[in-house]
Design a protein around this motif. Structure first.
Motif, short mmCIF file in Angstrom:
data_model
loop_
_atom_site.label_atom_id
_atom_site.label_comp_id
_atom_site.label_asym_id
_atom_site.label_seq_id
_atom_site.Cartn_x
_atom_site.Cartn_y
_atom_site.Cartn_z
N ARG A 4 0.86 -1.19 0.00
CA ARG A 4 0.00 0.00 0.00
C ARG A 4 0.89 1.24 0.00
N ASN A 20 -6.85 6.28 -2.49
CA ASN A 20 -6.37 4.92 -2.20
C ASN A 20 -5.61 4.40 -3.41
N LYS A 22 -3.26 0.79 -4.18
CA LYS A 22 -2.64 -0.43 -3.65
C LYS A 22 -2.18 -1.30 -4.80
N ARG A 24 -0.82 -4.97 -6.04
CA ARG A 24 -0.84 -6.40 -5.66
C ARG A 24 -0.06 -7.21 -6.68
N GLY A 84 -1.92 -6.53 -9.93
CA GLY A 84 -3.15 -5.75 -9.90
C GLY A 84 -2.96 -4.43 -9.18
N ASP A 86 -5.45 -1.61 -7.06
CA ASP A 86 -6.72 -1.13 -6.51
C ASP A 86 -6.59 0.38 -6.29
N ASN A 92 -13.16 9.04 -3.30
CA ASN A 92 -13.71 7.69 -3.49
C ASN A 92 -15.02 7.69 -4.27
N ASP A 95 -13.87 4.22 -7.74
CA ASP A 95 -12.92 3.22 -7.24
C ASP A 95 -12.98 1.99 -8.13
N GLY A 96 -11.95 1.20 -8.03
CA GLY A 96 -11.94 0.01 -8.87
C GLY A 96 -10.67 -0.79 -8.74
N ALA A 97 -10.51 -1.74 -9.66
CA ALA A 97 -9.35 -2.63 -9.65
C ALA A 97 -9.00 -2.99 -11.08
N GLU A 99 -6.32 -5.63 -13.26
CA GLU A 99 -5.47 -6.81 -13.02
C GLU A 99 -5.04 -7.43 -14.34
#
Length: 425
Positions: A4, A20, A22, A24, A84, A86, A92, A95-97, A99
């Motif tokens: 993070r 945010n 992050k 991965r 990935g 995030d 906010n 938001d999403g992701a 990958e």
């Protein structure tokens, strides 16, 4: 594992828009649990048809089942890398992701037909064995984005978008020294192509008036199906075929060409190149509206209902050829005719299965709290939902068929309207 990003100087410069972030990264090896029990052992079966009778009554006997065990079968193993991100931005509101993944699957398990030289389970039914026969690689991208587009006291609008794209390739095939093209066709495996490939005749259209000479080269007439073949047109009524050894054969109406297995080709794959979904939800005071849209693009379907041509009873939406209706959709029907055109009709049901549809629309109304209190209820919602109101297929032949089910008539396209009440006390 995941990291993070929380370094204060970095976050200070992005505080106004980035909430945010992050990263991965993952790696793992997994097996395939979708294998029937005891496939490594040969079983026997008894159906009563193979009983022996020596005069004093039947004696129960057992025979080998069609599935032959494979004691050398191993695990199908998938080696997967994925990375990935995030995120959340603008307080906010979005938001999403995202990958990306790369999966290398080794020792892929398939139930393959065994050579008929070892015997048959039944006439025309060979024995089968689950074997580790292939290696495949999948690379792709997945995305999910949620947004709160409008948020006020009386009105809200939220959206969720999903998207996935996958590229699959067969990297190696091992069926043993006796491998034939038929073995590969039955499994749908072809090197450097996705699995579940469709190998069949490619329909080009319908032979039309004015093409009599060329149609006659294949023993056909205007109104019959026109498919792609190995032949090359030289002039009207004269086509040639060059064999692998360089031999050139001429075909004319007097020496017609018979369309056969060697004219089949890879037409497409059953898995879509990408899929997407879009969900919109609206709220206004006590009213709520939800619209869900899905899409599958880049797939080929072998629609059973489009392959009924030539039957006694055919669907009424078939736009077949006549002299006054020179369509390229379906050939002219015959009550009886002995020609070589039957082989070319086998590709009629193979079409581009790309589509998008409005899957559901739901509208509801929830009674306000003051009304609920007087009625002694904690919640009361009236709603109506319609399923599959609109379907848009890329190929016009699927206009009355549901591409989502592969164009089958076993589960036809349905439009359903449901009204209901949700009560809580």
């Amino acid at each position: 594992m995941a990291w993070r990003i929380s370094d204060e100087p970095f976050m200070e410069s992005t505080r106004n828009w980035l909430n945010n972030l992050k990263l991965r990264v993952g790696y793992g090896v997994s097996g395939n649990p979708n294998v029937d029990a005891y496939v490594s052992r040969t079983e026997v079966t008894s159906n009563g048809l193979d009983n022996i009778n020596f005069g004093s009554g039947p004696i129960t006997s057992s025979v080998l089942s069609q599935a032959v065990g494979n004691v050398e079968m191993g695990w199908e193993k998938s080696y997967n890398w994925n990375i990935g991100v995030d995120f959340g931005i603008i307080n906010n509101r979005i938001d999403g992701a995202l990958e990306f993944y790369d999966t290398d699957t080794k020792d892929v398990l398939y139930s393959r037909n065994l050579p008929s030289t070892g015997g048959l389970f039944k006439p025309k039914n060979p024995y089968k064995m689950v074997c580790n026969v292939a290696r495949m690689r999948n690379t792709g991208f997945e995305m999910t984005i949620n947004s709160r587009n409008i948020v006020t006291k009386d009105f809200q609008w939220t959206t969720t978008l999903t998207f996935a794209a996958n590229k699959e390739r067969v990297k190696s095939i091992d069926l043993g020294s006796g491998t034939t093209v038929d073995n590969l066709v039955s499994l749908g495996l072809f090197m450097d192509n996705p699995k579940d490939m469709i190998y069949n005749y490619r329909k080009l259209g319908i032979w039309q008036k004015g093409e009599e000479a060329d149609a006659a080269v294949f023993g056909l007439l205007p109104g019959d199906s026109k498919v792609n073949t190995r032949l090359v047109k030289v002039s009207d009524g004269l086509w040639t075929l060059t064999e692998e050894d360089g031999t050139v054969t001429e075909y004319t109406a007097e020496n017609p060409y018979q369309i056969g297995e060697k004219d089949k080709e890879l037409i497409g794959h059953k898995s879509p190149s990408w899929t997407a979904g879009l969900n919109n939800s609206f709220y206004y005071k006590g009213f709520d509206l939800n619209v869900f849209i899905t899409a599958r693009w880049g797939q080929t379907v072998q629609s059973p209902i489009l392959g009924y041509f030539g039957r006694v009873a055919m669907p009424d939406f078939y736009d077949y050829w006549t002299e006054s209706n020179p369509t390229n959709d379906f050939p002219r029907p015959y009550m009886s005719r002995s020609t070589s055109h039957s082989a070319s009709n086998l590709g009629l049901g193979i079409v581009d299965g790309s589509y998008w549809k409005i899957k559901t629309i739901s509208l509801g109304y929830t009674l306000p709290k003051n009304v609920l209190d007087k009625a002694g209820m904690s919640r009361c919602r009236f709603y109506g939902t319609i399923s599959n109101p609109f379907v848009f297929a890329k190929d016009k032949l699927l206009r009355d068929v549901d591409p989502e089910t592969g164009g089958t008539d076993g589960f036809p396209l349905y439009k359903q309207i449901v009204f209901g009440i949700n009560l809580s006390f």
